[in-house]
Design an enzyme around this catalytic site. Structure first.
Site, mmCIF file in Angstrom:
data_model
loop_
_atom_site.group_PDB
_atom_site.id
_atom_site.type_symbol
_atom_site.label_atom_id
_atom_site.label_comp_id
_atom_site.label_asym_id
_atom_site.label_seq_id
_atom_site.Cartn_x
_atom_site.Cartn_y
_atom_site.Cartn_z
ATOM 1 C CG ASP A 41 43.290 -34.801 1.572
ATOM 2 O OD1 ASP A 41 42.416 -34.872 0.687
ATOM 3 O OD2 ASP A 41 44.440 -35.268 1.445
ATOM 4 C CG ASP A 227 41.051 -11.089 -1.156
ATOM 5 O OD1 ASP A 227 41.603 -11.483 -0.125
ATOM 6 O OD2 ASP A 227 41.668 -10.859 -2.222
ATOM 7 C CD GLU A 288 42.327 -9.012 3.205
ATOM 8 O OE1 GLU A 288 43.444 -9.419 3.512
ATOM 9 O OE2 GLU A 288 42.029 -8.728 2.030
#
Ligand code: NOJ
Length: 564
Positions: A41, A227, A288
Site C-alpha cells: 500500500d 474468472d 478459472e
C-alpha cells in the site's frame, strides 16, 4: 475423456506421463498471484495499490517467479473485492491510474516478469453503465438483452424464475422495480445481487469483450486469468436445479449443472484464442473453471481454446499420498493429451491457505472458510510442515505452477478476524453462517518492525493483521536459511536450473502407499505423507522441506535428490 460435454474433434490421442511440448513461456512458468488490495500500500490508506506493487516487484524477481497474475484492479464498487467490475478499461482510483498500471507493467517486464490480468466476463457490477441502462429500460429492450432478465413465476410474477442458489448463499435472482416503480422482472446473478450475469448469447456482449481483451493486449499484458470461465453460458430454458447437499458450490459435481460447464461456452474461448493469436509474444488465457476432474478441466485447454486452466482437483486434494498420486497421474495424462501443460496450485484468494488447510480437524468445503466458532480448526504447526512438503512436491511437477502471495512466507489462514471487520459477501449472504474467504486475504507482512509489517507506512490495514505475523515478515525470513521463504527460493532456482517445468516424469516403484516417489528429469522426489520414517534412495539431498539427519525421511517431509 470421461465427460459427456462437447465431444469434439479437437482432442488428440491420449499421451503418457509427459510434459507438454513447445517453447511457450506459459507451459512451464511459475506464476505468482498478487491480490492487489493486500500486497503493498503506497498511500497508507490501508488498501494495497498499483504503485505499491511496483515498489515491491524486486522481491518477486528475487524469489524467482516468471510471471504475476493480478486480481482485479479495475473500476469497481468493491462489493466482491473487485470481482464486480463497473468499468473494464480503467483502474479504480483506490488502486491508482492507468499510468500506474503502465509503470507497473514496464517495471515487471524490465525485471523479466510477465503480467497477467484478471478478466471477469460472467458478470459485471450493478454499477456498470450497461446494467444501469438495463434498469432504466423496458422489459424486452435491447438494453435488458445484455443481461439475463426474466419474468417471475407465480400469479403476479412474485416468485423467482427458477430455484437456482447463489454461490454466496440465497437465490440467484433479484427482482427489480420497473421505471414506473411497479414490481418488475427478475435478473440472474450466480454470485452477489450486485453482480448481474451477462447474457452471452448477445452479440453485443461478445463484441464488447473482444474490445476489452484488445484494450489490455494493446497495453502489453501477457495474458488473462478468466474468472468463472465455466459459467458464461446457461442451459436453455433455465431449468430448475438442486445441487447435491455436500456439493462444491463453484464446481459442477453433477454432469449437467445448468449454469456450469455448458458446451456453448467453448466457442467463446475459440473466438478469444483468435483475438490473442493476432498479437505477438505468446499471450495466454488461463481458465478459472471449477470442475471435478482433470479430464473435464482439460476441455478448456484444447489447442484452439485457452492455454491453461487451474488444476482445482489437485488444489482440493488432501495431504494423502494415494489421492495425490491419482490426481497427479490424471493431470499429467489429461492436460498433455490435449496439448496443454498441466498446472498446479495449492492456494489462492478463494480457498483456506494451504498452511492451514492441510491440517484441519475436520472438513471445510471450498468457499465456506473458517472462523473462531467453526467446528473445524487448523492444527497448529502441522499445517505449515505439510504445506512446506506439499509445495516441495508441487514445484517439482512438470507444467506451470501458481503461487498465492504469502504462501512463500508460510502464512496461515487468519481465523480470528473480528466479525465487524469481515467483508466477504458470503459472510453477509449466509447471515454469518459461513465465514467466507477473508482469512486468506489479510495484507501480507514485509518488515517485522514496521507499521502494518511494512504493508504501508501508516499501520492502516483493511483487514487486521495478526500479532504473530512478525515472525513471517519477509525481512525476518530472508535472513533465515530454514524459513519458508528460503525454501521457496531454493525450489524455484533449482526448478529452473534442472528444467523441471518441461522434464519427463515417472513414478518410482517400491514405496509404501503413503509415500510419493517420482523422478522428474534428473531429480528424484520423495515425500512422506505417512507416519513412519522412509529410507531414502541414493542421491545427494538437493532440497529438503524440513531439516533432518541421516537417510530416514521423517513424516510430513519432502526432499529433492540429485541423481548419483
Ligand atoms: C471467482 C473469484 O476468484 C472470486 O473471488 C469471486 O468472488 C467470484 N469468481 C465471482 O467473480
Amino acid at each position: 475423456m470421461t465427460s459427456t460435454q462437447d465431444a469434439s474433434p479437437h482432442v488428440p490421442a491420449a499421451g503418457s506421463l509427459a510434459a507438454a511440448p513447445g517453447p511457450e513461456w506459459w507451459r512451464t512458468a511459475v506464476i505468482y498471484q498478487i491480490y492487489p488490495r493486500s500486497f503493498a500500500d503506497s498511500n497508507g490508506d490501508g488498501l494495497g495499490d498499483l504503485p505499491g506493487i511496483t515498489s515491491r516487484l524486486g522481491a518477486l524477481a528475487e524469489l524467482g517467479v516468471d510471471a504475476i497474475w493480478l486480481s482485479p484492479f479495475m473500476v469497481s464498487p468493491q462489493n466482491d473485492a473487485g470481482y464486480d467490475v463497473a468499468d473494464y478499461c480503467d483502474v479504480d482510483p483506490i488502486f491508482g491510474t492507468l499510468g500506474d498500471f503502465d509503470a507497473m507493467l514496464a517495471t515487471a517486464h524490465g525485471l523479466g516478469i510477465r503480467v497477467i490480468v484478471d478478466l471477469v466476463p460472467n458478470h459485471s457490477s450493478d454499477q456498470h453503465r450497461w446494467f444501469q441502462e438495463a434498469l432504466a429500460a423496458a422489459p424486452g429492450s435491447p438494453e435488458r438483452a445484455r443481461y439475463i432478465f426474466r419474468d417471475g413465476r407465480g400469479e403476479h410474477g412474485e416468485l423467482p424464475p427458477n430455484n437456482w442458489e447463489s454461490v454466496f448463499g440465497g437465490p440467484q435472482w433479484d427482482r427489480v422495480s420497473e421505471p414506473d416503480s411497479t414490481p418488475g422482472q427478475w435478473y440472474l446473478h450466480i454470485f452477489d445481487s450486485s453482480q448481474p450475469d451477462f447474457d452471452w448469447t448477445s452479440p453485443e456482449v461478445r463484441e464488447e469483450f473482444r474490445r476489452i481483451l484488445r484494450f489490455w493486449l494493446d497495453r502489453g499484458v501477457d495474458g488473462f486469468r478468466v474468472d468463472v470461465a465455466h459459467g458464461l453460458i446457461k442451459k436453455e430454458g433455465l431449468p430448475d436445479y438442486t445441487p447435491p447437499a455436500d456439493g462444491d458450490s463453484m464446481g459442477g459435481d453433477d454432469d449437467d449443472v445448468p449454469y456450469w460447464g455448458q458446451p456453448g461456452v467453448h466457442e467463446i474461448y475459440r473466438d478469444w484464442h483468435e483475438v490473442l493469436a493476432a498479437y505477438d509474444g505468446d499471450r495466454a488465457l488461463c481458465a478459472e473453471a471449477w470442475l471435478p476432474t482433470p479430464d473435464k478441466t482439460a476441455l478448456w485447454v484444447r489447442p484452439d481454446e485457452m492455454h491453461q486452466a487451474f488444476n482445482f482437483p489437485y488444489a482440493m486434494t488432501d495431504w494423502e499420498a494415494p489421492a495425490l498420486r491419482e490426481v497427479i497421474t490424471e493431470s499429467l495424462r489429461a492436460f498433455p493429451a490435449v496439448g496443454a501443460p498441466a498446472t498446479w496450485v495449492l492456494s489462492n484468494h478463494d480457498v483456506i491457505r494451504h498452511a492451514s488447510r492441510l491440517a484441519l480437524t475436520g472438513e471445510s468445503p471450498q468457499g465456506e472458510g473458517i472462523g473462531p466458532l467453526s467446528p473445524t480448526q487448523p492444527i497448529p504447526g502441522l499445517g505449515l510442515r505439510r504445506a512446506r512438503a506439499a509445495s516441495t512436491v508441487m514445484l517439482a511437477l512438470p507444467g506451470s505452477a501458481y503461487l498465492y502471495q504469502g504462501e512463500e512466507l508460510g502464512l496461515p489462514e487468519v481465523v480470528d478476524i473480528p466479525d465487524a471487520a469481515r467483508q466477504d459477501p458470503t459472510w453477509f449472504r449466509t447471515n454469518h453462517e459461513k465465514y467466507g474467504r477473508d482469512g486468506c486475504r489479510v495484507p501480507i507482512p514485509w518488515e517485522a518492525a514496521a507499521p502494518a509489517y511494512g504493508f504501508n507506512e501508516t499501520g492502516a490495514s483493511w483487514l487486521p493483521q495478526p500479532a504473530e505475523w512478525a515472525e513471517h515478515a519477509r525481512d525476518v525470513e530472508a535472513r533465515d536459511p530454514r524459513s519458508t521463504l528460503s525454501l521457496y527460493r531454493r525450489l524455484l532456482s533449482e526448478r529452473r536450473a534442472h528444467g523441471l517445468g518441461a522434464a519427463p516424469f515417472a513414478w518410482l516403484e517400491g514405496y509404501s502407499d503413503d509415500v510419493l516417489a517420482f523422478r522428474v528429469g534428473d531429480v528424484t522426489v520423495i515425500a512422506n505423507a505417512g507416519s513412519a520414517p522412509v529410507e531414502l534412495p541414493a542421491g545427494g539431498i538437493l532440497i529438503s522441506s524440513e531439516p533432518f539427519e541421516g537417510r530416514m525421511l521423517p513424516t510430513d517431509t519432502a526432499v529433492w535428490l540429485a541423481r548419483d
